[in-house]
Design a protein around this motif. Structure first.
Motif, short mmCIF file in Angstrom:
data_model
loop_
_atom_site.label_atom_id
_atom_site.label_comp_id
_atom_site.label_asym_id
_atom_site.label_seq_id
_atom_site.Cartn_x
_atom_site.Cartn_y
_atom_site.Cartn_z
N GLU A 73 0.88 -1.17 0.00
CA GLU A 73 0.00 0.00 0.00
C GLU A 73 0.91 1.22 0.00
O GLU A 73 2.13 1.08 0.09
N THR A 75 0.36 4.39 1.89
CA THR A 75 0.34 5.40 2.96
C THR A 75 1.64 5.41 3.75
O THR A 75 2.19 6.48 4.04
N ARG A 104 0.33 -7.73 -2.91
CA ARG A 104 -0.09 -8.48 -1.72
C ARG A 104 -0.25 -9.94 -2.12
O ARG A 104 -0.92 -10.23 -3.12
N GLU A 106 -2.12 -12.51 -1.82
CA GLU A 106 -3.43 -13.00 -1.40
C GLU A 106 -3.83 -14.14 -2.33
O GLU A 106 -3.24 -14.32 -3.39
N LEU A 113 -6.00 -9.43 -6.74
CA LEU A 113 -4.79 -9.81 -7.47
C LEU A 113 -3.58 -9.69 -6.56
O LEU A 113 -3.66 -9.11 -5.49
N GLN A 118 -3.61 0.89 -7.27
CA GLN A 118 -4.44 1.79 -6.48
C GLN A 118 -4.26 3.21 -6.99
O GLN A 118 -3.17 3.57 -7.44
N GLU A 122 -3.44 11.59 -0.19
CA GLU A 122 -3.13 11.77 1.22
C GLU A 122 -3.07 13.28 1.48
O GLU A 122 -2.32 14.00 0.80
N ARG A 249 -10.82 -0.90 10.57
CA ARG A 249 -10.09 -1.18 9.35
C ARG A 249 -8.96 -2.15 9.63
O ARG A 249 -8.52 -2.30 10.76
N TYR A 253 -2.80 1.87 11.56
CA TYR A 253 -2.44 3.28 11.75
C TYR A 253 -3.63 4.22 11.89
O TYR A 253 -3.45 5.39 12.19
N TYR A 254 -4.83 3.74 11.69
CA TYR A 254 -5.97 4.66 11.70
C TYR A 254 -6.32 5.18 13.09
O TYR A 254 -6.24 4.46 14.08
N ALA A 271 -14.20 -4.31 -0.90
CA ALA A 271 -14.47 -2.87 -0.96
C ALA A 271 -13.88 -2.31 -2.26
O ALA A 271 -12.90 -2.82 -2.78
N LEU A 272 -14.51 -1.25 -2.75
CA LEU A 272 -13.97 -0.55 -3.92
C LEU A 272 -12.80 0.34 -3.47
O LEU A 272 -11.81 0.51 -4.16
N GLY A 273 -12.95 0.88 -2.29
CA GLY A 273 -11.88 1.73 -1.77
C GLY A 273 -12.06 1.92 -0.28
O GLY A 273 -13.07 1.48 0.29
N GLY A 294 -6.34 10.10 4.40
CA GLY A 294 -6.20 9.71 3.00
C GLY A 294 -7.12 8.57 2.63
O GLY A 294 -7.90 8.07 3.46
N PHE A 295 -6.99 8.14 1.39
CA PHE A 295 -7.83 7.03 0.91
C PHE A 295 -7.13 6.38 -0.28
O PHE A 295 -6.20 6.95 -0.86
N GLY A 298 -9.08 0.68 -5.47
CA GLY A 298 -8.46 -0.34 -6.31
C GLY A 298 -8.88 -0.15 -7.76
O GLY A 298 -10.07 -0.14 -8.07
P1 HAM Z 1 -6.88 -1.03 1.76
O1 HAM Z 1 -8.27 -1.14 2.26
O2 HAM Z 1 -5.92 -2.04 2.19
O3 HAM Z 1 -6.38 0.43 2.17
O4 HAM Z 1 -6.89 -0.99 0.17
C1 HAM Z 1 -7.61 -0.02 -0.55
C2 HAM Z 1 -8.23 -0.64 -1.80
O5 HAM Z 1 -7.22 -1.30 -2.57
C3 HAM Z 1 -9.26 -1.73 -1.53
O6 HAM Z 1 -10.51 -1.18 -1.20
C4 HAM Z 1 -9.28 -2.44 -2.88
O7 HAM Z 1 -10.07 -1.76 -3.82
C5 HAM Z 1 -7.83 -2.35 -3.30
N1 HAM Z 1 -7.16 -3.64 -3.03
C6 HAM Z 1 -6.59 -4.05 -1.88
N2 HAM Z 1 -6.07 -5.28 -2.02
C7 HAM Z 1 -6.33 -5.67 -3.28
C8 HAM Z 1 -6.03 -6.85 -4.06
N3 HAM Z 1 -5.34 -7.86 -3.56
N4 HAM Z 1 -6.46 -6.89 -5.35
C9 HAM Z 1 -7.14 -5.85 -5.88
N5 HAM Z 1 -7.43 -4.72 -5.21
C10 HAM Z 1 -7.04 -4.62 -3.94
C11 HAM Z 1 -5.14 0.89 1.90
O8 HAM Z 1 -4.37 0.39 1.14
C12 HAM Z 1 -4.84 2.22 2.58
N6 HAM Z 1 -3.46 2.58 2.24
C13 HAM Z 1 -5.81 3.29 2.15
C14 HAM Z 1 -5.49 4.62 2.76
C15 HAM Z 1 -4.84 5.64 2.16
N7 HAM Z 1 -5.76 4.97 4.00
C16 HAM Z 1 -5.29 6.20 4.22
N8 HAM Z 1 -4.72 6.61 3.10
#
Ligand code: HAM
Length: 415
Positions: A73, A75, A104, A106, A113, A118, A122, A249, A253-254, A271-273, A294-295, A298
């Protein structure tokens, strides 16, 4: 991990360009950080007892035995870059955006994937409810720009670090009396990261947490007041959202505001985001006390929702030309013409293999060319050129000297 090939790559370009425009409008500047970071950054930033750090990272040892990880990620990387480059000394508020691959490990499935992309933003240096609202509003505008409106934003507040700690204790005490009824994973989570029990998909764990105390009730008056102000402003702006008092979440860090964006076509699981406030992250990584929110969304999941055809059609602003040659000399002359047209920023292609006219017209159709410019020996001798409008089928012959005048008047070019 997947290759992104034409014509799909064109969809990515269109989407990314649209996103960049909206980020610019909101004052966000692009940040690009290395894909590889010190493993320690993610362990400290995201939290050791999280799924990402425990199971999902790609970790490498370099020749000196140092451990690096592919970023899961952005952040933590943005926070590291902020500290390392002393960005706080340049100005007090930074709005940064990114678009890029994350990694990741997964179990792969639709919308999940191992290398995914992403886009995210921020906002660093502000701790005011308006800045939280502005991030939510930015997400609305980004998705609206792509024609996505039927999504839901669920929000919650985790409170400050103190409130979080207080709630951990309350929740642990509450769940301890049901410990043996929890799944094996949650029994372990109880000690290591009790918030994750609220996220568990196991039916029995979910039932047990239904009557658990809520984080919104346990947090301080200041925290509640902060969240209520956000709720109030969003309501005044008529931005739809839902409060989900059980949402926590998966990243440590939140603090305070957290949110998730869901979409009916992705189902409840994915989730979409998502995003939220992380007021302690920068300090915990060695920087000054700096609040931030931030946010991230995907991109693959976003593209699953979008009608890719519609995106391409709506963005196909520029006409395409195709040069058709009959004979070797006209092919050579057309190649010179091709370069002249390129210089003048026309979107143009030609066949370079001297195939017959039937093949070339087929290619023109395949490429969805709007105009064909056709030349053979006759046209070269009479210094003329045939122009065929591929949409209407109309054809005319003009003097070659008048070609550019004709193109400038009739061909749609947007560059
Ligand atoms: P996260 O919820 O881990 O947050 O990921 C954000 C988005 O990334 C997810 O909602 C999803 O759409 C996409 N995503 C995560 N993992 C996968 C995957 N394996 N395959 C496809 N899409 C994926 C964060 O990453 C935080 N850094 C968000 C954030 C920014 N918070 C504060 N600032």
């Amino acid at each position: 991990m997947k290759d992104i090939l034409p014509p799909e790559s064109a969809v990515w370009q269109v989407v990314e360009n649209k996103l960049r425009d909206v980020f610019n409008l909101f004052g966000y500047k692009e940040i690009r950080t290395p894909f590889l970071e010190n493993l320690n950054l993610f362990e400290r930033g995201i939290g050791e007892a999280t799924d990402i750090v425990e199971k999902e990272m790609y970790i490498f040892n370099d020749s000196k035995g140092r451990q690096s990880a592919l970023r899961p990620e952005m952040t933590a990387s943005v926070a590291r870059a902020f500290i390392e480059n002393n960005l706080n000394q340049i100005q007090s508020v930074h709005r940064l955006f990114y678009v890029g691959p994350m990694f990741r490990h997964e179990r792969p499935q639709a919308g999940r994937l191992r290398q995914f992309h992403q886009f995210g933003g921020e906002c660093i240096g502000l701790n005011d409810p308006i800045s939280d609202v502005d991030v939510i509003y930015l997400i609305y505008q980004l998705l609206a720009e792509l024609g996505i409106t039927d999504f839901t934003i669920r929000m919650n507040s985790l409170g400050s670090q103190d409130s979080k700690q207080k709630y951990s204790k309350t929740l642990r005490e509450y769940l301890s009396s049901y410990k043996t009824k929890l799944c094996d994973l949650c029994q372990d989570r109880l000690d290591r990261n009790v918030f994750r029990v609220l996220d568990c998909k196991n039916d029995e764990c979910q039932a047990l947490t239904q009557s658990a105390p809520l984080i919104l009730d346990v947090q301080s008056k200041d925290d509640q007041n902060y969240f209520n102000q956000i709720v109030h402003i969003l309501e005044q702006m008529q931005i739809p959202f839902r409060i989900d008092p059980r949402m926590v979440r998966g990243l440590d860090y939140y603090t305070n505001t957290v949110f998730e964006i869901s979409h009916p076509s992705l189902g409840a699981k994915d989730a979409l985001g998502a995003g939220g406030r992380y007021n302690n992250l920068i300090q915990s990584l060695g920087g000054a006390d700096t609040p931030a929110i931030g946010f991230a969304v995907g991109l693959e999941r976003l593209l699953m929702i979008l009608s890719q055809e519609k995106i391409l059609k709506n963005s196909a602003g520029q006409d395409k030309l195709y040069l058709v040659s009959m004979g070797e000399e006209s092919m050579k002359q057309n190649y010179f013409l091709l370069n002249e047209l390129r210089k003048q920023k026309f979107l143009v292609e030609m066949d370079m293999s001297c195939k017959n006219i039937k093949y070339q017209m087929k290619q023109a159709n395949k490429l969805k060319a709007n105009w064909c410019l056709i030349r053979g020996e006759d046209e070269l001798t009479s210094q003329q050129i045939v122009i065929k409008n591929m949409d209407s089928g109309d054809e005319c012959k003009i003097l070659f000297d008048q070609l550019f005048e004709f193109l400038n008047q009739s061909v749609k070019s947007e560059i």
